[in-house]
Design an enzyme around this catalytic site. Structure first.
Site, PDB file in Angstrom:
ATOM      1  N   ARG C  61       0.778  -1.244   0.000  1.00 50.43           N
ATOM      2  CA  ARG C  61       0.000   0.000   0.000  1.00 50.43           C
ATOM      3  C   ARG C  61       0.808   1.291   0.000  1.00 50.43           C
ATOM      4  O   ARG C  61       0.231   2.366  -0.143  1.00 50.43           O
ATOM      5  CB  ARG C  61      -0.949   0.044   1.203  1.00 50.43           C
ATOM      6  CG  ARG C  61      -1.957  -1.066   1.274  1.00 50.43           C
ATOM      7  CD  ARG C  61      -2.894  -1.055   0.093  1.00 50.43           C
ATOM      8  NE  ARG C  61      -3.964  -2.041   0.248  1.00 50.43           N
ATOM      9  CZ  ARG C  61      -4.544  -2.667  -0.771  1.00 50.43           C
ATOM     10  NH1 ARG C  61      -4.138  -2.436  -2.008  1.00 50.43           N
ATOM     11  NH2 ARG C  61      -5.515  -3.526  -0.537  1.00 50.43           N
ATOM     12  N   ASN C  91       0.089  -1.716  -7.599  1.00 52.76           N
ATOM     13  CA  ASN C  91      -1.093  -0.846  -7.637  1.00 52.76           C
ATOM     14  C   ASN C  91      -1.082   0.161  -6.501  1.00 52.76           C
ATOM     15  O   ASN C  91      -2.064   0.331  -5.784  1.00 52.76           O
ATOM     16  CB  ASN C  91      -2.395  -1.650  -7.665  1.00 52.76           C
ATOM     17  CG  ASN C  91      -2.565  -2.529  -6.426  1.00 52.76           C
ATOM     18  OD1 ASN C  91      -1.594  -2.939  -5.794  1.00 52.76           O
ATOM     19  ND2 ASN C  91      -3.820  -2.809  -6.088  1.00 52.76           N
ATOM     20  N   HIS C 228      -3.364 -15.727  -8.338  1.00 53.29           N
ATOM     21  CA  HIS C 228      -4.568 -16.102  -7.589  1.00 53.29           C
ATOM     22  C   HIS C 228      -5.628 -16.829  -8.408  1.00 53.29           C
ATOM     23  O   HIS C 228      -6.735 -16.330  -8.597  1.00 53.29           O
ATOM     24  CB  HIS C 228      -5.181 -14.904  -6.851  1.00 53.29           C
ATOM     25  CG  HIS C 228      -5.337 -13.646  -7.678  1.00 53.29           C
ATOM     26  ND1 HIS C 228      -5.874 -13.615  -8.936  1.00 53.29           N
ATOM     27  CD2 HIS C 228      -4.996 -12.381  -7.374  1.00 53.29           C
ATOM     28  CE1 HIS C 228      -5.854 -12.369  -9.365  1.00 53.29           C
ATOM     29  NE2 HIS C 228      -5.339 -11.600  -8.454  1.00 53.29           N
ATOM     30  N   ASP C 301      -1.760 -12.683  -1.576  1.00 51.42           N
ATOM     31  CA  ASP C 301      -2.574 -11.545  -2.021  1.00 51.42           C
ATOM     32  C   ASP C 301      -3.014 -10.724  -0.811  1.00 51.42           C
ATOM     33  O   ASP C 301      -4.157 -10.277  -0.712  1.00 51.42           O
ATOM     34  CB  ASP C 301      -3.795 -12.008  -2.841  1.00 51.42           C
ATOM     35  CG  ASP C 301      -4.404 -10.858  -3.647  1.00 51.42           C
ATOM     36  OD1 ASP C 301      -5.460 -11.069  -4.255  1.00 51.42           O
ATOM     37  OD2 ASP C 301      -3.836  -9.749  -3.623  1.00 51.42           O
ATOM     38  N   HIS C 305      -7.071  -3.219   4.271  1.00 56.07           N
ATOM     39  CA  HIS C 305      -8.013  -2.113   4.097  1.00 56.07           C
ATOM     40  C   HIS C 305      -8.386  -1.570   5.463  1.00 56.07           C
ATOM     41  O   HIS C 305      -8.562  -2.339   6.401  1.00 56.07           O
ATOM     42  CB  HIS C 305      -9.288  -2.571   3.390  1.00 56.07           C
ATOM     43  CG  HIS C 305      -9.099  -2.861   1.941  1.00 56.07           C
ATOM     44  ND1 HIS C 305      -8.846  -1.880   1.007  1.00 56.07           N
ATOM     45  CD2 HIS C 305      -9.111  -4.029   1.263  1.00 56.07           C
ATOM     46  CE1 HIS C 305      -8.699  -2.431  -0.184  1.00 56.07           C
ATOM     47  NE2 HIS C 305      -8.861  -3.736  -0.058  1.00 56.07           N
TER      48      HIS C 305
END
Lengths: 307, 189, 424
Positions: C61, C91, C228, C301, C305
């Site tokens: 992140r 990402n 995945h 993965d 959050h």
């Protein structure tokens, strides 16, 4: 019973019949000179409608007021909800003001279940996304019972956009629990991806099934479905699945025509058909108030469960 | 009345066991006959009189009282039924569901309502009935006829017509039925 | 100071044996054998000494979403989970599509409790329109490229990426999701999504892209790694492709071999993930694939959050679950394979795919970098979200009892986890 989130929360046929008996009493209350009882005096009910719905909210509001409850409307457009306040913070703030019940309508399936996890007050699901609308199913079932004497054994066709319809899902649960024979009528693109475990028959042919129905229940066809490549045009939908004047003539004399409202006259139902005596849409609305009184009374007024 | 009592006193949902019979069937009939005469005397006739039986025990009594009144005066009397579930003062404290639908066939404004119940106990049911009546008009007067007054009033309510005064212990239960009036108690099933 | 790990059972790609392991001052394994000694003794009796685990797929992140996780907190979670290396997904915000962000993350990783390797994006901005400067990133040590979070939708662009990458000695990995089929879906499309009234993602959204990339691998002679995998159909295609001699590899996550779409029935977004939890038949296929080698590696993965995000209504909540601290225990508890096979799936096999098998994944022999973990394979524990080292709490396994716990982790010889606690 603490919450009404799904038709299943009523615990089967007996529970639904209990709601009907209560509803009979509240229909009588509605006919009194002063159509009001003090049953929920001192209770506070909040409408938390994230999705626009004046008619459902007014129906609940009328029900609450006839029970002498106090109500508050949490107006989504003008509040901190749009300032990014989370659903959890919103409902916990509301509860802190001292409410006994929150009636939730939300465009996300499952939101009422999440709300029920975060607060102590009772929660009523007034519609969550495509998932359920239990009070609608109860008033639909009650209306059928009043007109046809009961729901068991009745052949009910639910016609239209089943896939996106919370009314259809709740109706399937309620009608089948009460012993009706339910058939879903829709083009393949408007059916859910899987009907495994659903207690229903399915057909794409409306004309074939019409003479064999005791109830034809029409769902609203929304214009947005065209842009999602689900149906080519509203015209084609009406040709295949609309209850036209010609189709109505093939119905049995006593067959009811029902609709959850608001109707798209000319699409799923022809304008003249909507006004026929067999179309009991107005009764559905009227019964809706009494049914919602029964639900609110059951949740807030009938006291501690002493089992 | 017995059914309501059964559900709202411990042991909730228990079974009634009779210990003694305090009125026979004939005693009830005689009492009804006397009460009918008293109603006519008190109201100088039956003009505007409406009988309203309280669900469920008062309903058959109201019907029989109406028959008696009709026999005596030759005057049919309007009869209605009233379920006070939604007007009780203990809503939220114990399970309270209406037993039957209310049916008041006439506008009560200007009438003389005679509430009819089988047993008068704390008086709370009658208070709820008085509250409910206001939804149906404004009676000229409200009177109360009960088959048995068992005492233990908790509110300032008094009957106008009584079948029998019966002193009881608080934990005892009075059951008015077709064969007579029994005094007994609730036993856990 | 030298350290000896005494009395443990050693498992690596060469097999199982008992013995002591001495870690030298230089961060390498100094000796392996019976009855060794060193300055500091760590008792490994009853435990397994293995090469440190390698995660091919973790979202750290940072930069951009530091409230969910940082490189530091993510590396701590990794070390506690027995990982000595993770590959951080691109990402981020800004995304890893050039040397600048690669350097930034590598710098942050220097202070980490595990080796932080960086995956670069295949396309600029992960937008799927234009190839990203892969050679530039490879020059900084990037060995794995993916647009993860998304799959490369355009077939011609993916073909070019495969051709270009094959000259660079790197691995191209794909998050297989055909967006035109998956659009609007929030859980697996099937019996449960129909019942729950939630728009679904059909299995075919994954299968179509797996099918396409296998065809493109055949066309270009390139190698592709499937991230995945979650569907029986995709796994069957990979099996056939491998049998046909194509260079394809695959990974699967612990949640895809332990949880099904039925878990979404309570509308708890803790169970929302992409690719979604699937049917029992798919879970069985993932387990079978892990057991027979069609699926080469387990990757977490790991997707942190913030709590607020996972408390939104189901369809509004972001997909993703934590994974670093529970992966090993889930594999030990739930997979029907022996510990050596579990370690293959979590250590040396992913190390090879990530092309870091020169420094991670063992074997445990003199001279190799001391990137090791010590595992108690029988210890049971209950997952407590508030006790996890990650900055976030979104694990679907809260309250679940698991078997298998990491006691110590060594990163280049430095003890970063001792007695189940991070040292810093």
């Amino acid at each position: 019973m603490k919450h009404l989130l799904s038709v299943d929360d009523l615990g089967g046929r007996d529970g639904i019949e209990e709601v009907f008996r209560l509803t009979d009493s509240f229909v009588e209350v509605g006919e009194r000179q002063i159509p009001k009882v003090p049953a929920l005096r001192g209770k506070t009910i909040v409408w938390l409608f994230y999705e626009d719905s004046t008619r459902t909210r007014l129906s609940f509001e009328q029900a609450a007021k006839r029970l002498s409850a106090d109500t508050m409307n949490f107006s989504v457009g003008s509040s901190s909800v749009n300032k990014g306040e989370s659903l959890r913070d919103t409902v916990q703030t509301i509860e802190a003001m001292g409410v006994d019940c929150i009636v939730v309508r939300h465009s996300s399936a499952g939101a009422p279940w999440q709300v029920a996890r975060w607060i102590e007050a009772s929660v009523v699901n007034a519609g969550d996304g495509w998932h359920e609308h239990p009070t609608q199913a109860l008033l639909d079932s009650y209306t059928i019972r009043r007109h046809l004497g009961g729901v068991a054994g009745k052949r009910i066709a639910i016609v239209g956009d089943i896939k996106h319809s919370r009314v259809a899902r709740s109706d399937v649960l309620a009608f089948s629990t009460l012993g009706a024979d339910v058939t879903l009528v829709a083009p393949p693109t408007l059916l859910p991806p899987s009907l495994d475990g659903w207690p229903v028959a399915v057909t794409h042919d409306l004309d074939a099934i019409l003479p064999k129905c005791d109830v034809v229940y029409l769902l609203r066809m929304q214009r947005e479905r065209m842009t999602e490549a689900l149906i080519p045009s509203l015209r084609e939908y009406t040709a295949g699945y609309g209850l036209t004047k010609r189709r109505v003539e093939r119905l049995d004399e006593s067959t009811l025509v029902m609709h959850p409202g608001p109707m798209n006259r000319g699409v799923e139902i022809a304008a003249e058909v909507a006004d026929l005596p067999r179309s009991v849409v107005i009764d559905q609305v009227r019964n809706g108030v009494a049914v919602r009184m029964a639900v609110l009374y059951l949740l807030l007024g009938s006291g501690v469960d002493l089992q | 009345m017995a059914e309501r009592e059964r559900r709202s006193t411990p042991p909730f949902g228990g079974v009634f066991v009779a210990r003694s019979r305090v009125m026979e069937r004939d005693d009830i009939n005689r009492a009804l006959w006397r009460m009918a005469h008293e109603i006519i005397e008190r109201n100088h006739g039956l003009d505007g009189v409406v009988l309203i039986g309280l669900q469920t025990g008062g309903v058959p009594l109201a019907r029989r009282l109406a028959e008696a009144l009709d026999q005596i005066e030759g005057h049919p009397v309007d009869v209605g039924s009233l379920d006070v579930a939604f007007h009780r003062d203990d809503i939220g404290l114990r399970p309270v569901l209406p037993e039957a639908v209310t049916n008041i066939p006439v506008d009560l404004t200007g009438s003389v309502v005679v509430l009819v119940d089988d047993v008068l106990f704390t008086g709370r049911t009658i208070r709820a009935a008085l509250d409910a009546l206001t939804s149906f008009g404004r009676p000229r007067a409200v009177q109360l006829a009960v088959m048995v007054d068992r005492g233990h009033r908790e509110l300032p309510i008094r009957p106008d017509y009584v079948g029998k005064n019966l002193p009881t212990r608080r934990d005892e239960v009075v059951d008015v039925n077709e064969d007579g009036v029994d005094l007994g108690e609730m036993v856990k099933p | 100071m030298t350290i000896v790990l005494r009395g443990g059972r050693l498992i690596d790609a060469t097999g199982e044996r008992s013995g002591d392991v001495v870690i030298g001052d230089d961060g390498r394994i100094a000796a392996v054998g019976p009855d060794l000694s060193a300055d500091r003794v760590i008792d490994a009796s009853g435990c397994v000494v293995a090469p440190g685990l390698v995660d091919l797929h973790a979202h750290l992140r940072e930069p951009g979403n530091e409230e969910a996780e940082t490189v530091e907190t993510g590396s701590r979670a990794a070390a506690l989970g027995g990982f000595t290396a993770v590959v951080a997904m691109p990402n981020t915000d800004p995304p890893v599509d050039g040397a600048g962000v690669v350097r930034e993350i590598l710098d942050l990783g220097k202070a980490g409790l595990c080796d932080v390797h960086v995956a670069g994006a295949i396309t600029v901005g992960r937008r799927g329109e234009q190839l990203a400067p892969m050679a530039e990133m490879a020059g900084l040590g990037v060995r794995l490229f993916t647009d993860d979070g998304r799959g490369v939708q355009d077939s011609r662009l993916m073909r070019r990426a495969l051709e270009y990458a094959s000259g660079l000695g790197v691995t191209l990995a794909q998050h297989c999701e055909d967006e035109s089929l998956a659009a609007g879906g929030h859980m697996h499309e099937g019996e449960w999504s129909s019942r729950l009234g939630i728009p679904g993602v059909p299995a075919e959204a994954e299968e179509l892209m797996v099918m396409r990339d296998i065809a493109l691998a055949r066309l270009t002679g390139g190698a592709v790694h499937f991230q995945h995998l979650s569907t029986a159909g995709a796994i069957a295609m990979v099996r056939a492709a491998k049998a046909g001699g194509l260079r394809v590899t695959a990974e699967a996550t612990p949640h895809h071999f332990t949880l099904t779409d039925e878990c979404c029935a309570g509308y708890d977004p803790a169970f929302k993930v992409n690719p979604p939890l699937r049917t029992p038949a798919d879970v069985d296929a993932v387990r079978a694939g892990l057991a027979d080698g069609v699926i080469d590696a387990i990757a977490t993965d790991h997707a942190p959050h913030p709590q607020e995000a996972k408390e939104r209504p189901f369809d509004e909540a972001p997909p993703g679950m934590l994974g670093l601290e529970t992966a090993l225990a889930l594999a030990i508890t739930e997979l029907d394979v022996d510990l050596s096979a579990v370690l293959a799936l979590l250590s040396w096999s992913p190390a090879a795919i990530a092309r870091i098998d020169d420094t991670h994944g063992g074997p445990i022999v003199e001279g190799r970098p001391a990137n090791l973990c010590v595992i108690d394979p029988l210890a049971t524990w209950i997952v407590d979200p508030s006790a996890l080292a990650s900055r976030s709490r979104n694990t679907p396994y809260a309250g679940r009892r698991l078997t298998g716990r990491v006691r110590h982790t060594f990163l280049w010889g430095e003890p970063v986890v001792v007695d189940g606690e991070a040292v810093r």
